[in-house]
Design a protein around this motif. Structure first.
Motif, PDB file in Angstrom:
ATOM      1  N   ALA A 163       0.858  -1.182   0.000  1.00 21.09           N
ATOM      2  CA  ALA A 163       0.000   0.000   0.000  1.00 21.09           C
ATOM      3  C   ALA A 163       0.890   1.228   0.000  1.00 21.09           C
ATOM      4  O   ALA A 163       1.878   1.280   0.721  1.00 21.09           O
ATOM      5  N   ARG A 164       0.545   2.201  -0.841  1.00 23.49           N
ATOM      6  CA  ARG A 164       1.307   3.454  -0.925  1.00 23.49           C
ATOM      7  C   ARG A 164       0.300   4.595  -1.024  1.00 23.49           C
ATOM      8  O   ARG A 164      -0.066   5.040  -2.088  1.00 23.49           O
ATOM      9  N   GLY A 165      -0.179   5.037   0.134  1.00 24.88           N
ATOM     10  CA  GLY A 165      -1.230   6.058   0.142  1.00 24.88           C
ATOM     11  C   GLY A 165      -2.488   5.484  -0.483  1.00 24.88           C
ATOM     12  O   GLY A 165      -2.962   4.426  -0.087  1.00 24.88           O
ATOM     13  N   GLU A 166      -3.023   6.170  -1.476  1.00 23.12           N
ATOM     14  CA  GLU A 166      -4.209   5.698  -2.188  1.00 23.12           C
ATOM     15  C   GLU A 166      -3.856   4.720  -3.298  1.00 23.12           C
ATOM     16  O   GLU A 166      -4.740   4.155  -3.935  1.00 23.12           O
ATOM     17  N   GLU A 167      -2.573   4.532  -3.554  1.00 27.37           N
ATOM     18  CA  GLU A 167      -2.116   3.668  -4.633  1.00 27.37           C
ATOM     19  C   GLU A 167      -1.363   2.471  -4.072  1.00 27.37           C
ATOM     20  O   GLU A 167      -1.334   2.267  -2.865  1.00 27.37           O
ATOM     21  N   THR A 168      -0.779   1.683  -4.964  1.00 27.45           N
ATOM     22  CA  THR A 168       0.018   0.532  -4.547  1.00 27.45           C
ATOM     23  C   THR A 168       1.334   0.513  -5.299  1.00 27.45           C
ATOM     24  O   THR A 168       1.470   1.144  -6.344  1.00 27.45           O
ATOM     25  N   SER A 169       2.306  -0.214  -4.747  1.00 28.28           N
ATOM     26  CA  SER A 169       3.590  -0.436  -5.401  1.00 28.28           C
ATOM     27  C   SER A 169       3.863  -1.928  -5.427  1.00 28.28           C
ATOM     28  O   SER A 169       3.771  -2.600  -4.396  1.00 28.28           O
ATOM     29  N   ASP A 170       4.172  -2.441  -6.617  1.00 23.12           N
ATOM     30  CA  ASP A 170       4.488  -3.854  -6.764  1.00 23.12           C
ATOM     31  C   ASP A 170       5.976  -4.085  -6.586  1.00 23.12           C
ATOM     32  O   ASP A 170       6.795  -3.301  -7.061  1.00 23.12           O
ATOM     33  N   LEU A 171       6.309  -5.166  -5.894  1.00 23.57           N
ATOM     34  CA  LEU A 171       7.687  -5.633  -5.831  1.00 23.57           C
ATOM     35  C   LEU A 171       7.743  -6.839  -6.751  1.00 23.57           C
ATOM     36  O   LEU A 171       7.126  -7.869  -6.484  1.00 23.57           O
ATOM     37  N   LEU A 172       8.438  -6.689  -7.875  1.00 20.67           N
ATOM     38  CA  LEU A 172       8.585  -7.769  -8.844  1.00 20.67           C
ATOM     39  C   LEU A 172       9.877  -8.529  -8.571  1.00 20.67           C
ATOM     40  O   LEU A 172      10.777  -8.017  -7.909  1.00 20.67           O
ATOM     41  N   CYS A 173       9.991  -9.732  -9.109  1.00 22.94           N
ATOM     42  CA  CYS A 173      11.254 -10.471  -8.965  1.00 22.94           C
ATOM     43  C   CYS A 173      12.394  -9.656  -9.561  1.00 22.94           C
ATOM     44  O   CYS A 173      13.438  -9.520  -8.958  1.00 22.94           O
ATOM     45  N   GLY A 174      12.193  -9.094 -10.723  1.00 20.43           N
ATOM     46  CA  GLY A 174      13.191  -8.225 -11.332  1.00 20.43           C
ATOM     47  C   GLY A 174      14.485  -8.939 -11.693  1.00 20.43           C
ATOM     48  O   GLY A 174      14.501 -10.132 -11.998  1.00 20.43           O
ATOM     49  N   ASN A 175      15.565  -8.180 -11.637  1.00 18.27           N
ATOM     50  CA  ASN A 175      16.881  -8.719 -11.956  1.00 18.27           C
ATOM     51  C   ASN A 175      17.916  -7.974 -11.114  1.00 18.27           C
ATOM     52  O   ASN A 175      17.554  -7.377 -10.114  1.00 18.27           O
ATOM     53  N   VAL A 212      13.257   3.144  -3.388  1.00 24.51           N
ATOM     54  CA  VAL A 212      13.197   3.857  -4.661  1.00 24.51           C
ATOM     55  C   VAL A 212      12.138   3.186  -5.523  1.00 24.51           C
ATOM     56  O   VAL A 212      12.152   1.963  -5.695  1.00 24.51           O
ATOM     57  N   ILE A 213      11.194   3.993  -6.045  1.00 26.04           N
ATOM     58  CA  ILE A 213      10.132   3.465  -6.900  1.00 26.04           C
ATOM     59  C   ILE A 213      10.090   4.247  -8.207  1.00 26.04           C
ATOM     60  O   ILE A 213      10.545   5.382  -8.282  1.00 26.04           O
ATOM     61  N   THR A 214       9.521   3.632  -9.243  1.00 25.59           N
ATOM     62  CA  THR A 214       9.358   4.317 -10.517  1.00 25.59           C
ATOM     63  C   THR A 214       8.223   5.325 -10.390  1.00 25.59           C
ATOM     64  O   THR A 214       7.231   5.077  -9.711  1.00 25.59           O
ATOM     65  N   ALA A 215       8.379   6.459 -11.057  1.00 26.63           N
ATOM     66  CA  ALA A 215       7.332   7.477 -11.015  1.00 26.63           C
ATOM     67  C   ALA A 215       6.121   7.033 -11.831  1.00 26.63           C
ATOM     68  O   ALA A 215       4.983   7.262 -11.440  1.00 26.63           O
ATOM     69  N   ALA A 216       6.363   6.371 -12.956  1.00 28.32           N
ATOM     70  CA  ALA A 216       5.275   6.000 -13.855  1.00 28.32           C
ATOM     71  C   ALA A 216       4.356   4.927 -13.274  1.00 28.32           C
ATOM     72  O   ALA A 216       3.142   5.037 -13.346  1.00 28.32           O
ATOM     73  N   HIS A 217       4.930   3.888 -12.685  1.00 24.98           N
ATOM     74  CA  HIS A 217       4.119   2.754 -12.228  1.00 24.98           C
ATOM     75  C   HIS A 217       4.202   2.488 -10.729  1.00 24.98           C
ATOM     76  O   HIS A 217       3.468   1.658 -10.222  1.00 24.98           O
ATOM     77  N   GLY A 218       5.119   3.159 -10.039  1.00 26.45           N
ATOM     78  CA  GLY A 218       5.251   2.949  -8.603  1.00 26.45           C
ATOM     79  C   GLY A 218       5.898   1.639  -8.228  1.00 26.45           C
ATOM     80  O   GLY A 218       5.834   1.234  -7.075  1.00 26.45           O
ATOM     81  N   GLU A 229      13.430   9.637 -13.315  1.00 32.25           N
ATOM     82  CA  GLU A 229      11.978   9.561 -13.156  1.00 32.25           C
ATOM     83  C   GLU A 229      11.604   8.571 -12.047  1.00 32.25           C
ATOM     84  O   GLU A 229      10.813   7.652 -12.232  1.00 32.25           O
ATOM     85  N   THR A 230      12.222   8.777 -10.872  1.00 31.15           N
ATOM     86  CA  THR A 230      11.966   7.922  -9.715  1.00 31.15           C
ATOM     87  C   THR A 230      11.693   8.772  -8.486  1.00 31.15           C
ATOM     88  O   THR A 230      12.058   9.937  -8.417  1.00 31.15           O
ATOM     89  N   TRP A 231      11.042   8.160  -7.521  1.00 29.45           N
ATOM     90  CA  TRP A 231      10.838   8.740  -6.201  1.00 29.45           C
ATOM     91  C   TRP A 231      11.692   7.967  -5.214  1.00 29.45           C
ATOM     92  O   TRP A 231      11.739   6.743  -5.243  1.00 29.45           O
ATOM     93  N   THR A 232      12.347   8.669  -4.325  1.00 26.30           N
ATOM     94  CA  THR A 232      13.072   8.051  -3.228  1.00 26.30           C
ATOM     95  C   THR A 232      12.330   8.402  -1.949  1.00 26.30           C
ATOM     96  O   THR A 232      12.215   9.570  -1.593  1.00 26.30           O
ATOM     97  N   LEU A 233      11.789   7.382  -1.302  1.00 27.00           N
ATOM     98  CA  LEU A 233      11.008   7.551  -0.080  1.00 27.00           C
ATOM     99  C   LEU A 233      11.850   7.066   1.093  1.00 27.00           C
ATOM    100  O   LEU A 233      12.449   5.992   1.042  1.00 27.00           O
ATOM    101  N   THR A 234      11.901   7.874   2.156  1.00 27.89           N
ATOM    102  CA  THR A 234      12.699   7.519   3.317  1.00 27.89           C
ATOM    103  C   THR A 234      11.805   7.396   4.543  1.00 27.89           C
ATOM    104  O   THR A 234      10.902   8.199   4.740  1.00 27.89           O
ATOM    105  N   GLY A 235      12.066   6.375   5.320  1.00 35.58           N
ATOM    106  CA  GLY A 235      11.327   6.120   6.556  1.00 35.58           C
ATOM    107  C   GLY A 235      12.052   5.023   7.299  1.00 35.58           C
ATOM    108  O   GLY A 235      13.225   5.152   7.631  1.00 35.58           O
TER     109      GLY A 235
END
Length: 116
Positions: A44-56, A102-108, A91-97
Protein backbone atom coordinates in the motif's frame (compact mmCIF):
# COMPACT_ATOMS: atom_id res chain seq x y z
CA UNK A 1 30.94 -34.89 34.57
CA UNK A 2 29.47 -31.42 34.13
CA UNK A 3 30.41 -31.14 30.46
CA UNK A 4 28.20 -34.05 29.24
CA UNK A 5 25.31 -32.54 31.21
CA UNK A 6 25.77 -29.11 29.58
CA UNK A 7 25.99 -30.67 26.12
CA UNK A 8 22.79 -32.64 26.77
CA UNK A 9 20.94 -29.52 27.97
CA UNK A 10 22.05 -27.54 24.91
CA UNK A 11 21.03 -30.35 22.58
CA UNK A 12 17.57 -30.55 24.17
CA UNK A 13 17.24 -26.77 23.97
CA UNK A 14 17.99 -26.88 20.24
CA UNK A 15 15.26 -29.49 19.76
CA UNK A 16 12.53 -27.78 21.78
CA UNK A 17 13.23 -24.10 21.16
CA UNK A 18 11.87 -22.69 17.91
CA UNK A 19 14.29 -21.39 15.34
CA UNK A 20 14.72 -17.61 15.32
CA UNK A 21 12.39 -15.85 12.92
CA UNK A 22 13.88 -14.56 9.71
CA UNK A 23 13.80 -10.82 10.24
CA UNK A 24 15.47 -9.78 7.02
CA UNK A 25 15.38 -12.16 4.09
CA UNK A 26 11.99 -13.35 2.84
CA UNK A 27 11.60 -16.90 1.55
CA UNK A 28 13.22 -17.69 -1.76
CA UNK A 29 10.31 -16.76 -4.01
CA UNK A 30 12.33 -15.65 -7.03
CA UNK A 31 14.25 -18.71 -8.08
CA UNK A 32 16.55 -18.83 -11.10
CA UNK A 33 13.69 -19.75 -13.44
CA UNK A 34 11.11 -17.29 -12.09
CA UNK A 35 10.08 -14.57 -14.55
CA UNK A 36 11.31 -11.02 -13.90
CA UNK A 37 7.73 -9.71 -13.95
CA UNK A 38 6.52 -12.14 -11.26
CA UNK A 39 4.88 -10.12 -8.45
CA UNK A 40 6.38 -10.93 -5.05
CA UNK A 41 4.28 -8.55 -2.97
CA UNK A 42 2.02 -5.54 -3.41
CA UNK A 43 2.54 -2.69 -0.93
CA UNK A 44 0.00 0.00 0.00
CA UNK A 45 1.31 3.45 -0.92
CA UNK A 46 -1.23 6.06 0.14
CA UNK A 47 -4.21 5.70 -2.19
CA UNK A 48 -2.12 3.67 -4.63
CA UNK A 49 0.02 0.53 -4.55
CA UNK A 50 3.59 -0.44 -5.40
CA UNK A 51 4.49 -3.85 -6.76
CA UNK A 52 7.69 -5.63 -5.83
CA UNK A 53 8.58 -7.77 -8.84
CA UNK A 54 11.25 -10.47 -8.96
CA UNK A 55 13.19 -8.22 -11.33
CA UNK A 56 16.88 -8.72 -11.96
CA UNK A 57 20.16 -7.29 -10.69
CA UNK A 58 18.99 -3.80 -11.67
CA UNK A 59 15.56 -3.66 -10.03
CA UNK A 60 13.10 -5.54 -7.84
CA UNK A 61 13.45 -8.40 -5.38
CA UNK A 62 16.73 -9.61 -6.84
CA UNK A 63 18.24 -6.11 -6.48
CA UNK A 64 17.52 -5.68 -2.75
CA UNK A 65 20.11 -6.56 -0.11
CA UNK A 66 17.88 -8.60 2.22
CA UNK A 67 20.58 -8.63 4.86
CA UNK A 68 19.98 -4.95 5.59
CA UNK A 69 16.27 -4.38 4.92
CA UNK A 70 13.03 -6.29 5.48
CA UNK A 71 9.67 -6.46 3.72
CA UNK A 72 8.16 -4.87 6.82
CA UNK A 73 10.50 -1.86 6.58
CA UNK A 74 9.66 -1.42 2.90
CA UNK A 75 5.93 -1.61 3.65
CA UNK A 76 6.11 0.89 6.52
CA UNK A 77 8.13 3.33 4.39
CA UNK A 78 5.75 3.17 1.45
CA UNK A 79 2.70 3.51 3.71
CA UNK A 80 4.02 6.55 5.56
CA UNK A 81 7.30 8.02 4.28
CA UNK A 82 9.05 10.63 6.38
CA UNK A 83 10.44 12.28 3.22
CA UNK A 84 10.13 11.83 -0.52
CA UNK A 85 12.37 13.20 -3.26
CA UNK A 86 11.69 13.12 -7.00
CA UNK A 87 14.59 12.66 -9.45
CA UNK A 88 13.84 14.07 -12.93
CA UNK A 89 16.78 12.28 -14.54
CA UNK A 90 15.69 8.79 -13.59
CA UNK A 91 11.98 9.56 -13.16
CA UNK A 92 11.97 7.92 -9.72
CA UNK A 93 10.84 8.74 -6.20
CA UNK A 94 13.07 8.05 -3.23
CA UNK A 95 11.01 7.55 -0.08
CA UNK A 96 12.70 7.52 3.32
CA UNK A 97 11.33 6.12 6.56
CA UNK A 98 12.02 2.74 8.13
CA UNK A 99 14.04 2.09 4.95
CA UNK A 100 15.07 4.02 1.86
CA UNK A 101 12.88 2.81 -1.02
CA UNK A 102 13.20 3.86 -4.66
CA UNK A 103 10.13 3.47 -6.90
CA UNK A 104 9.36 4.32 -10.52
CA UNK A 105 7.33 7.48 -11.01
CA UNK A 106 5.27 6.00 -13.85
CA UNK A 107 4.12 2.75 -12.23
CA UNK A 108 5.25 2.95 -8.60
CA UNK A 109 7.17 -0.31 -8.87
CA UNK A 110 9.88 -0.93 -6.30
CA UNK A 111 13.32 -0.59 -7.88
CA UNK A 112 15.43 -1.10 -4.76
CA UNK A 113 15.52 -0.62 -1.01
CA UNK A 114 18.23 -0.27 1.59
CA UNK A 115 18.58 0.43 5.29
CA UNK A 116 17.72 3.96 6.29
Amino acid sequence: MLRPFVVAVLALGAVFLPAPSALAEPPDVCGPHTAEDQVVRVFARGEETSDLLCGNRYYGFRRIDWGTVSLDAIGRTLADPATSVYDDRSETWTLTGAAVVVITAAHGQVITARAA
